[in-house]
Design an enzyme around this catalytic site. Structure first.
Site, mmCIF file in Angstrom:
data_model
loop_
_atom_site.group_PDB
_atom_site.id
_atom_site.type_symbol
_atom_site.label_atom_id
_atom_site.label_comp_id
_atom_site.label_asym_id
_atom_site.label_seq_id
_atom_site.Cartn_x
_atom_site.Cartn_y
_atom_site.Cartn_z
ATOM 1 N N HIS A 37 19.867 27.805 18.035
ATOM 2 C CA HIS A 37 19.336 29.169 17.953
ATOM 3 C C HIS A 37 20.046 30.082 18.960
ATOM 4 O O HIS A 37 20.362 31.230 18.651
ATOM 5 C CB HIS A 37 17.840 29.181 18.301
ATOM 6 C CG HIS A 37 16.977 28.368 17.399
ATOM 7 N ND1 HIS A 37 16.373 27.199 17.800
ATOM 8 C CD2 HIS A 37 16.597 28.547 16.109
ATOM 9 C CE1 HIS A 37 15.646 26.716 16.809
ATOM 10 N NE2 HIS A 37 15.769 27.495 15.763
ATOM 11 N N SER A 187 17.708 20.439 16.039
ATOM 12 C CA SER A 187 16.606 20.946 15.228
ATOM 13 C C SER A 187 15.339 20.938 16.068
ATOM 14 O O SER A 187 15.141 20.050 16.903
ATOM 15 C CB SER A 187 16.419 20.041 14.002
ATOM 16 O OG SER A 187 15.168 20.293 13.400
HETATM 17 P P1 AMP Z 1 14.479 27.759 12.402
HETATM 18 O O1 AMP Z 1 13.838 28.202 13.663
HETATM 19 O O2 AMP Z 1 14.659 26.285 12.293
HETATM 20 O O3 AMP Z 1 13.869 28.389 11.177
HETATM 21 O O4 AMP Z 1 15.978 28.305 12.440
HETATM 22 C C1 AMP Z 1 16.265 29.653 12.749
HETATM 23 C C2 AMP Z 1 17.745 29.876 12.561
HETATM 24 O O5 AMP Z 1 18.479 29.003 13.426
HETATM 25 C C3 AMP Z 1 18.222 29.587 11.122
HETATM 26 O O6 AMP Z 1 19.192 30.552 10.752
HETATM 27 C C4 AMP Z 1 18.850 28.224 11.276
HETATM 28 O O7 AMP Z 1 19.846 27.950 10.304
HETATM 29 C C5 AMP Z 1 19.443 28.289 12.665
HETATM 30 N N1 AMP Z 1 19.652 26.954 13.211
HETATM 31 C C6 AMP Z 1 18.738 25.946 13.300
HETATM 32 N N2 AMP Z 1 19.301 24.839 13.815
HETATM 33 C C7 AMP Z 1 20.609 25.146 14.032
HETATM 34 C C8 AMP Z 1 21.730 24.404 14.535
HETATM 35 N N3 AMP Z 1 21.629 23.140 14.914
HETATM 36 N N4 AMP Z 1 22.917 25.042 14.617
HETATM 37 C C9 AMP Z 1 23.048 26.322 14.233
HETATM 38 N N5 AMP Z 1 22.035 27.077 13.756
HETATM 39 C C10 AMP Z 1 20.830 26.496 13.646
#
Ligand code: AMP
Length: 286
Positions: A37, A187
């Protein structure tokens, strides 16, 4: 760094910033932030003069109520991390702020097969909820650029299609997947892995890397079946390994003649559902 809980406060600040000539980069998240993030925020700060990150665990994109309940929430720690990377503002709305009672906000767009395959098949309703909240947040923030991770490849593809269908001027910027040293994609869900499953989980990335080699001389369906076996033999419960066209998300039938190829995986590691993907062949520059 500003922290806003209401649309009114956020929009008041955004309006004054815009009047002073600011360009706005927006990073929607569900919190429990990690380096993946934070690189989106850093990327936003490279091309925009103001970065806004939202933290909202969107109930409408969870098809499993237990998953929603267990989703990690740590807004204070998130705020500290965002401040460190120079984020200018956080939007931390309540569910009522995003979905006020009596407002029919559900977005129904025709994404063709994009939202039916892979995650769409295993998580019914997930993408309708995701697209609804991203549209709602974009209407609130009205950024110049939207920063999203390749980690959620199908999500990114659907958001790109949504912006096209809506004729939106917002520019979508895809940011590469950030991984742990052993290859596991970072993640928010990783913190829920047991030590045993944390040890096994890197098999996902290793399998994708090996599949990228195999696909050069083996038909895709065979490579997919091989990858499913690899993950299961290691102790995961794979839902799918699909090698797809990166634009249409249709299965790749002829590897050599497909310009953009991505392999996408979802697998359970104990109680935790992990997704990942690897681009086998890059989208040609247009
Ligand atoms: P989330 O909080 O999981 O919904 O993710 C929010 C944003 O962060 C989304 O655009 C995801 O694709 C991105 N994101 C999550 N994990 C990663 C990662 N390991 N590398 C790059 N971007 C990420």
């Amino acid at each position: 760094m500003k922290i806003f809980k209401t649309i009114y406060e956020l929009q008041y600040w955004l309006a004054t910033e815009r009047l002073a000539g600011a360009t706005i980069g927006f990073i929607p998240t569900m919190g429990a932030l990690h380096d993946g993030h934070l690189t989106l925020v850093e990327r936003a700060n490279e091309t925009c003069t103001r970065s806004v990150a939202s933290i909202f665990v969107n109930p409408t994109q969870f098809n499993d109520p237990k998953d929603l309940e267990r989703y990690p929430r740590m807004p204070e720690k998130d705020a500290e991390l965002l401040a460190k990377v120079g984020c200018n503002a956080i939007f931390l709305p309540s569910v009522e702020e995003i979905y006020p009672l009596g407002h029919a906000l559900k977005l129904r767009l025709n994404f063709g097969q994009l939202d039916k395959v892979m995650e769409g098949h295993f998580r019914p309703g997930h993408f309708e909820g995701m697209a609804t909240v991203v549209k709602r947040l974009l209407d609130i923030v009205q950024p110049h650029q939207l920063f999203m991770g390749q980690k959620d490849f199908q999500q990114l593809t659907i958001v790109r299609e949504m912006l096209r269908l809506l004729g939106s001027p917002v520019e979508l910027v895809m940011c590469p997947t950030i991984r742990e040293a052993d290859g596991l994609a970072k993640s928010s869900r990783n913190m829920r892995l047991t030590p045993e499953m944390r040890g096994i989980a890197p098999v996902i990335y290793n399998t994708l890397m090996e599949a990228a080699e195999k696909v050069q001389y083996t038909p895709c369906p065979q490579v997919q079946a091989w990858a499913m076996r690899q993950l299961a033999d290691a102790g995961l419960r794979p839902e799918y390994v699909d090698i797809v066209d990166g634009i249409t998300l249709r299965p790749v039938l002829d590897y050599e003649s497909t310009a953009f190829v991505v392999a996408c995986v979802a697998a359970w590691a104990g109680e935790v559902r992990l997704i990942d993907n690897l681009v086998f062949r890059e989208m040609p520059a247009v």
